[in-house]
Design an enzyme around this catalytic site. Structure first.
Site, PDB file in Angstrom:
ATOM      1  N   ARG A  51       0.795  -1.233   0.000  1.00 14.79           N
ATOM      2  CA  ARG A  51       0.000   0.000   0.000  1.00 14.79           C
ATOM      3  C   ARG A  51       0.826   1.281   0.000  1.00 14.79           C
ATOM      4  O   ARG A  51       0.396   2.303  -0.498  1.00 14.79           O
ATOM      5  CB  ARG A  51      -0.887  -0.016   1.250  1.00 14.79           C
ATOM      6  CG  ARG A  51      -2.340  -0.080   0.893  1.00 14.79           C
ATOM      7  CD  ARG A  51      -3.209   0.014   2.080  1.00 14.79           C
ATOM      8  NE  ARG A  51      -2.583  -0.437   3.304  1.00 14.79           N
ATOM      9  CZ  ARG A  51      -3.256  -0.655   4.421  1.00 14.79           C
ATOM     10  NH1 ARG A  51      -4.546  -0.444   4.446  1.00 14.79           N
ATOM     11  NH2 ARG A  51      -2.649  -1.059   5.514  1.00 14.79           N
ATOM     12  N   LYS A 148      -0.163 -18.739   5.994  1.00 13.45           N
ATOM     13  CA  LYS A 148      -1.046 -19.095   7.100  1.00 13.45           C
ATOM     14  C   LYS A 148      -1.488 -17.822   7.796  1.00 13.45           C
ATOM     15  O   LYS A 148      -0.781 -16.824   7.669  1.00 13.45           O
ATOM     16  CB  LYS A 148      -0.341 -20.052   8.045  1.00 13.45           C
ATOM     17  CG  LYS A 148       0.513 -19.386   9.140  1.00 13.45           C
ATOM     18  CD  LYS A 148       0.920 -20.376  10.197  1.00 13.45           C
ATOM     19  CE  LYS A 148       1.302 -19.665  11.469  1.00 13.45           C
ATOM     20  NZ  LYS A 148       1.840 -20.456  12.525  1.00 13.45           N
ATOM     21  N   HIS A 178       5.459 -23.656   6.328  1.00 16.62           N
ATOM     22  CA  HIS A 178       6.919 -23.659   6.124  1.00 16.62           C
ATOM     23  C   HIS A 178       7.591 -24.852   6.803  1.00 16.62           C
ATOM     24  O   HIS A 178       8.714 -25.205   6.469  1.00 16.62           O
ATOM     25  CB  HIS A 178       7.549 -22.329   6.553  1.00 16.62           C
ATOM     26  CG  HIS A 178       7.565 -22.105   8.023  1.00 16.62           C
ATOM     27  ND1 HIS A 178       6.519 -21.557   8.699  1.00 16.62           N
ATOM     28  CD2 HIS A 178       8.513 -22.366   8.954  1.00 16.62           C
ATOM     29  CE1 HIS A 178       6.818 -21.478   9.981  1.00 16.62           C
ATOM     30  NE2 HIS A 178       8.025 -21.960  10.158  1.00 16.62           N
ATOM     31  N   LYS A 182      11.231 -27.667   5.635  1.00 17.36           N
ATOM     32  CA  LYS A 182      12.465 -27.898   6.400  1.00 17.36           C
ATOM     33  C   LYS A 182      13.168 -29.157   5.900  1.00 17.36           C
ATOM     34  O   LYS A 182      12.529 -30.157   5.600  1.00 17.36           O
ATOM     35  CB  LYS A 182      12.134 -28.054   7.892  1.00 17.36           C
ATOM     36  CG  LYS A 182      11.764 -26.734   8.550  1.00 17.36           C
ATOM     37  CD  LYS A 182      11.463 -26.941  10.011  1.00 17.36           C
ATOM     38  CE  LYS A 182      10.971 -25.671  10.652  1.00 17.36           C
ATOM     39  NZ  LYS A 182      12.013 -24.691  10.928  1.00 17.36           N
ATOM     40  N   GLU A 216       8.803 -23.340  22.166  1.00 15.17           N
ATOM     41  CA  GLU A 216       9.359 -22.007  21.907  1.00 15.17           C
ATOM     42  C   GLU A 216       9.702 -21.350  23.237  1.00 15.17           C
ATOM     43  O   GLU A 216       9.020 -21.576  24.243  1.00 15.17           O
ATOM     44  CB  GLU A 216       8.333 -21.136  21.178  1.00 15.17           C
ATOM     45  CG  GLU A 216       7.946 -21.646  19.805  1.00 15.17           C
ATOM     46  CD  GLU A 216       6.939 -20.727  19.131  1.00 15.17           C
ATOM     47  OE1 GLU A 216       7.324 -20.024  18.200  1.00 15.17           O
ATOM     48  OE2 GLU A 216       5.767 -20.704  19.563  1.00 15.17           O
ATOM     49  N   ASP A 235      -2.874 -21.959  16.079  1.00 18.31           N
ATOM     50  CA  ASP A 235      -1.663 -21.369  15.510  1.00 18.31           C
ATOM     51  C   ASP A 235      -0.608 -22.431  15.171  1.00 18.31           C
ATOM     52  O   ASP A 235       0.181 -22.237  14.252  1.00 18.31           O
ATOM     53  CB  ASP A 235      -1.080 -20.360  16.518  1.00 18.31           C
ATOM     54  CG  ASP A 235      -0.004 -19.489  15.900  1.00 18.31           C
ATOM     55  OD1 ASP A 235      -0.239 -18.963  14.794  1.00 18.31           O
ATOM     56  OD2 ASP A 235       1.082 -19.341  16.513  1.00 18.31           O
ATOM     57  N   HIS A 240       1.132 -26.973  11.725  1.00 19.24           N
ATOM     58  CA  HIS A 240       2.496 -27.522  11.759  1.00 19.24           C
ATOM     59  C   HIS A 240       2.560 -28.921  12.382  1.00 19.24           C
ATOM     60  O   HIS A 240       3.136 -29.840  11.819  1.00 19.24           O
ATOM     61  CB  HIS A 240       3.437 -26.597  12.534  1.00 19.24           C
ATOM     62  CG  HIS A 240       3.461 -25.183  12.029  1.00 19.24           C
ATOM     63  ND1 HIS A 240       3.484 -24.883  10.693  1.00 19.24           N
ATOM     64  CD2 HIS A 240       3.469 -23.997  12.676  1.00 19.24           C
ATOM     65  CE1 HIS A 240       3.513 -23.561  10.540  1.00 19.24           C
ATOM     66  NE2 HIS A 240       3.492 -23.011  11.731  1.00 19.24           N
ATOM     67  N   LYS A 331       4.557 -21.674  24.198  1.00 20.66           N
ATOM     68  CA  LYS A 331       5.449 -20.521  24.240  1.00 20.66           C
ATOM     69  C   LYS A 331       6.024 -20.388  25.641  1.00 20.66           C
ATOM     70  O   LYS A 331       5.452 -20.904  26.603  1.00 20.66           O
ATOM     71  CB  LYS A 331       4.664 -19.259  23.882  1.00 20.66           C
ATOM     72  CG  LYS A 331       4.183 -19.287  22.443  1.00 20.66           C
ATOM     73  CD  LYS A 331       3.871 -17.901  21.930  1.00 20.66           C
ATOM     74  CE  LYS A 331       3.518 -17.921  20.467  1.00 20.66           C
ATOM     75  NZ  LYS A 331       4.665 -18.160  19.585  1.00 20.66           N
TER      76      LYS A 331
HETATM   77  P1  NAD Z   1       2.747  -7.080   8.064  1.00 16.82           P
HETATM   78  O1  NAD Z   1       1.622  -6.389   8.767  1.00 16.82           O
HETATM   79  O2  NAD Z   1       4.140  -6.847   8.540  1.00 16.82           O
HETATM   80  O3  NAD Z   1       2.709  -6.667   6.521  1.00 16.82           O
HETATM   81  C1  NAD Z   1       1.515  -6.568   5.809  1.00 16.82           C
HETATM   82  C2  NAD Z   1       1.808  -6.108   4.391  1.00 16.82           C
HETATM   83  O4  NAD Z   1       0.552  -6.051   3.699  1.00 16.82           O
HETATM   84  C3  NAD Z   1       2.427  -4.717   4.265  1.00 16.82           C
HETATM   85  O5  NAD Z   1       3.368  -4.748   3.216  1.00 16.82           O
HETATM   86  C4  NAD Z   1       1.246  -3.817   3.855  1.00 16.82           C
HETATM   87  O6  NAD Z   1       1.618  -2.709   3.086  1.00 16.82           O
HETATM   88  C5  NAD Z   1       0.444  -4.796   3.022  1.00 16.82           C
HETATM   89  N1  NAD Z   1      -0.970  -4.421   2.946  1.00 16.82           N
HETATM   90  C6  NAD Z   1      -1.851  -4.281   3.952  1.00 16.82           C
HETATM   91  N2  NAD Z   1      -3.063  -3.895   3.482  1.00 16.82           N
HETATM   92  C7  NAD Z   1      -2.931  -3.790   2.131  1.00 16.82           C
HETATM   93  C8  NAD Z   1      -3.811  -3.438   1.064  1.00 16.82           C
HETATM   94  N3  NAD Z   1      -5.092  -3.104   1.276  1.00 16.82           N
HETATM   95  N4  NAD Z   1      -3.322  -3.481  -0.186  1.00 16.82           N
HETATM   96  C9  NAD Z   1      -2.046  -3.824  -0.443  1.00 16.82           C
HETATM   97  N5  NAD Z   1      -1.178  -4.158   0.516  1.00 16.82           N
HETATM   98  C10 NAD Z   1      -1.599  -4.152   1.792  1.00 16.82           C
HETATM   99  O7  NAD Z   1       2.364  -8.635   8.054  1.00 16.82           O
HETATM  100  P2  NAD Z   1       3.356  -9.891   8.002  1.00 16.82           P
HETATM  101  O8  NAD Z   1       3.816 -10.188   9.394  1.00 16.82           O
HETATM  102  O9  NAD Z   1       4.374  -9.687   6.953  1.00 16.82           O
HETATM  103  O10 NAD Z   1       2.349 -11.082   7.625  1.00 16.82           O
HETATM  104  C11 NAD Z   1       1.815 -11.247   6.320  1.00 16.82           C
HETATM  105  C12 NAD Z   1       1.045 -12.574   6.271  1.00 16.82           C
HETATM  106  O11 NAD Z   1       1.928 -13.641   6.538  1.00 16.82           O
HETATM  107  C13 NAD Z   1      -0.064 -12.680   7.315  1.00 16.82           C
HETATM  108  O12 NAD Z   1      -1.113 -13.467   6.768  1.00 16.82           O
HETATM  109  C14 NAD Z   1       0.589 -13.469   8.445  1.00 16.82           C
HETATM  110  O13 NAD Z   1      -0.341 -14.194   9.207  1.00 16.82           O
HETATM  111  C15 NAD Z   1       1.467 -14.406   7.645  1.00 16.82           C
HETATM  112  N6  NAD Z   1       2.629 -14.911   8.376  1.00 16.82           N
HETATM  113  C16 NAD Z   1       3.543 -14.038   8.901  1.00 16.82           C
HETATM  114  C17 NAD Z   1       4.648 -14.561   9.562  1.00 16.82           C
HETATM  115  C18 NAD Z   1       5.715 -13.636  10.108  1.00 16.82           C
HETATM  116  O14 NAD Z   1       6.690 -14.156  10.623  1.00 16.82           O
HETATM  117  N7  NAD Z   1       5.564 -12.329  10.014  1.00 16.82           N
HETATM  118  C19 NAD Z   1       4.811 -15.943   9.710  1.00 16.82           C
HETATM  119  C20 NAD Z   1       3.852 -16.803   9.144  1.00 16.82           C
HETATM  120  C21 NAD Z   1       2.766 -16.267   8.475  1.00 16.82           C
END
Ligand code: NAD
Length: 484
Positions: A51, A148, A178, A182, A216, A235, A240, A331
């Site tokens: 965004r 996820k 993920h 592994k 964890e 979660d 997993h 955790k």
């Molecule tokens: P985050 O909040 O850090 O990032 C979200 C991203 O989505 C940002 O780049 C934001 O700009 C974009 N975004 C939000 N609304 C938008 C819109 N309307 N249009 C376009 N872009 C938009 O989130 P994250 O931690 O990176 O997680 C992303 C996904 O991955 C989630 O579904 C989360 O559950 C999953 N996930 C994250 C992790 C992790 O370690 N962070 C691990 C496993 C799964």
């Protein structure tokens, strides 16, 4: 020894949420490591889409910083990062609106593999799928990668599958867990199906029980709000631990091919008995003088969400009838580690007498840290003094076995993204698998809610609540130690 790198086809990969935490910590550094390994074609394009207004140069800076912070390839030559950054583009796109879609379309090429990684919250998955088709960015060969959580329960998972199916065929949808990427998890299949040694013993006749632990040390961190709505069961267990259970318990697939493997995993989930609620222990880490507890972390003094769960389950099929599977995750535990332990039965009769002691063989598969395997073998305690038995581990650490090459083993995300480009779905969850896992999980959670159950407190840095220890103790067994 390791580095037989097979380059993938040329591709355009769009990362929706390219500026987010997951993209910066895992996806982009992972892609860079594959680039250093020579797997990514010189003219591949990686396009961030999110965004905020970054522009190509702004996003390249974000990517460069992320790679420097979260790890690039150790053996990369000077200048490789600059070359990689030239592959990086950025388009500002609103997943919920019309902005940016045509510009993104302009940047895609028609003659390469196109993959779209949904690294955004699940509420945006449907909108993205619809616009990818509506604006004509995706074709029948394009792939979408979905992070996820895949649904919150069976109903929401079904709805999500249905929405994705309106725009993409199942063979185009890559649901990431993920854990499946592994190295050790795939090694589990190699050990089971590449050796004669274990498979004849891999059943209820020889296996006493199986333990799967994902421990964890961290707390819920900045994800408190999200976590409190899901808890350890949703979660971790539904995805997993369930995937690990499938791989350890499934029948040999006829081929190492996506549907052959996923059909066998699905049969395992469908053969799982409902879990008796006496066979579940739930916990929440409590506060101590040094740190706040779970409820403070999530900002709800009455939260009933579990940060720990342990349970015993059974698989009703010929191979496993009567062999319990114990799963545990939490955790703020005393150590960080993921392990699957196959505990074999005692020898039926000890020719050495009771004083020699009784021992059982254990095959432990470590997913982290220090991926590897240990097989406890019973030998004679050295020295005089009669026949006393002792367990010694035959220990294989992958890092030691592979030496310097261990650094070049791709991590889970790297491997999985390359599989997407190759079009190989073996290590991704199919829609029916995810639904079956929720169908097993939902009644457990509904039971807690119906009974108004409150998780038992456990000390931060412990092995979880007393109930979890009792779960094993009542069966005359014990958990393997969670090492600090
Ligand atoms: P985050 O909040 O850090 O990032 C979200 C991203 O989505 C940002 O780049 C934001 O700009 C974009 N975004 C939000 N609304 C938008 C819109 N309307 N249009 C376009 N872009 C938009 O989130 P994250 O931690 O990176 O997680 C992303 C996904 O991955 C989630 O579904 C989360 O559950 C999953 N996930 C994250 C992790 C992790 O370690 N962070 C691990 C496993 C799964």
């Amino acid at each position: 020894m390791v580095s037989r790198v097979i380059p993938v086809e040329n591709f355009d990969l769009v990362i929706f949420g390219g500026t987010g935490d997951l993209a910066r910590r895992k996806i982009l550094p992972g892609l860079f490591r594959r680039y250093c390994a020579g797997q990514i074609p010189e003219n591949a394009q990686i396009i961030g889409a999110a965004r905020s207004d970054e522009g190509d140069e702004g996003f390249r800076k974000i990517v460069g910083d992320a790679i420097r912070e979260f790890g690039g390839g150790r053996h990369c030559e000077d200048g490789t990062l600059d070359n990689f950054l030239e592959r990086i583009l950025y388009v500002r796109v609103d997943a919920m609106g019309d902005d940016g879609w045509l510009e993104l379309k302009d940047r895609l090429r028609s003659d390469v593999v196109k993959a779209f990684y949904f690294s955004v919250g699940p509420s945006l998955f449907g909108a993205l799928a619809e616009r990818l088709r509506g604006f004509g960015l995706a074709d029948d060969d394009s792939r979408v990668v979905v992070e996820k959580p895949f649904g919150h329960d069976l109903e929401t998972a079904r709805a999500l599958n249905k929405t994705l199916a309106q725009h993409f065929d199942e063979h185009q949808i890559y649901r990431i867990d993920h854990y499946l990427g592994k190295e050790t998890v795939q090694n589990l299949m190699a050990v089971r199906f590449g050796n004669m040694l274990f498979e004849p013993l891999w059943n209820a006749q020889y296996v006493d029980h199986i333990q799967i632990t994902v421990a964890e040390t961290v707390d819920v961190g900045g994800r408190g709000g999200y976590y409190d709505k899901s808890g350890a069961m949703r979660d971790m267990v539904q995805n997993h631990l369930m995937q690990l259970l499938c791989l350890i318990a499934m029948e040999p697939p006829a081929r190492f091919e996506p549907d052959a493997v996923r059909d066998e995993k699905l049969k395992v989930i469908r053969a799982l008995d409902p879990v008796d609620y006496h066979h579940i222990a739930r916990g929440q880490y409590s506060a101590d003088e040094h740190q706040p507890g779970y409820r403070a972390h999530v900002g709800d003094p009455r939260s009933k969400t579990e940060s720990f769960v342990a349970l015993k389950c059974h698989i009703s099929n010929w191979r496993w009838a009567g062999t319990p599977f114990y799963l545990r995750t939490g955790k703020k535990l005393r150590g960080r580690g993921s392990e699957i332990a196959v505990v074999f039965k005692d020898a039926p009769h000890s020719i050495f007498g009771d004083e020699a002691g009784r021992h059982s063989n254990v095959l432990a598969i470590r997913l982290q840290p220090d991926e590897g395997m240990t097989l406890d073998v019973t030998i004679k305690e050295p020295g005089p003094g009669g026949m006393r038995l002792l367990d010694v581990p035959l220990d294989m650490s992958f890092a030691e076995a592979l030496g310097d090459d261990a650094d070049e083993v791709p991590d889970a995300y790297e491997r999985l993204i390359m599989d997407v480009i190759r079009g190989n779905q073996t290590l991704f969850m199919r829609g029916d698998e995810v639904e079956a896992a929720w169908a097993w999980t939902d009644p457990i959670i509904e039971g807690w809610n119906r009974r108004g159950e409150v998780p038992k407190p456990y000390d931060a840095g412990s092995s979880g609540p007393e109930d979890a220890l009792m779960l094993m103790h009542r069966d005359g067994r014990k958990w393997r130690e969670i090492k600090a």
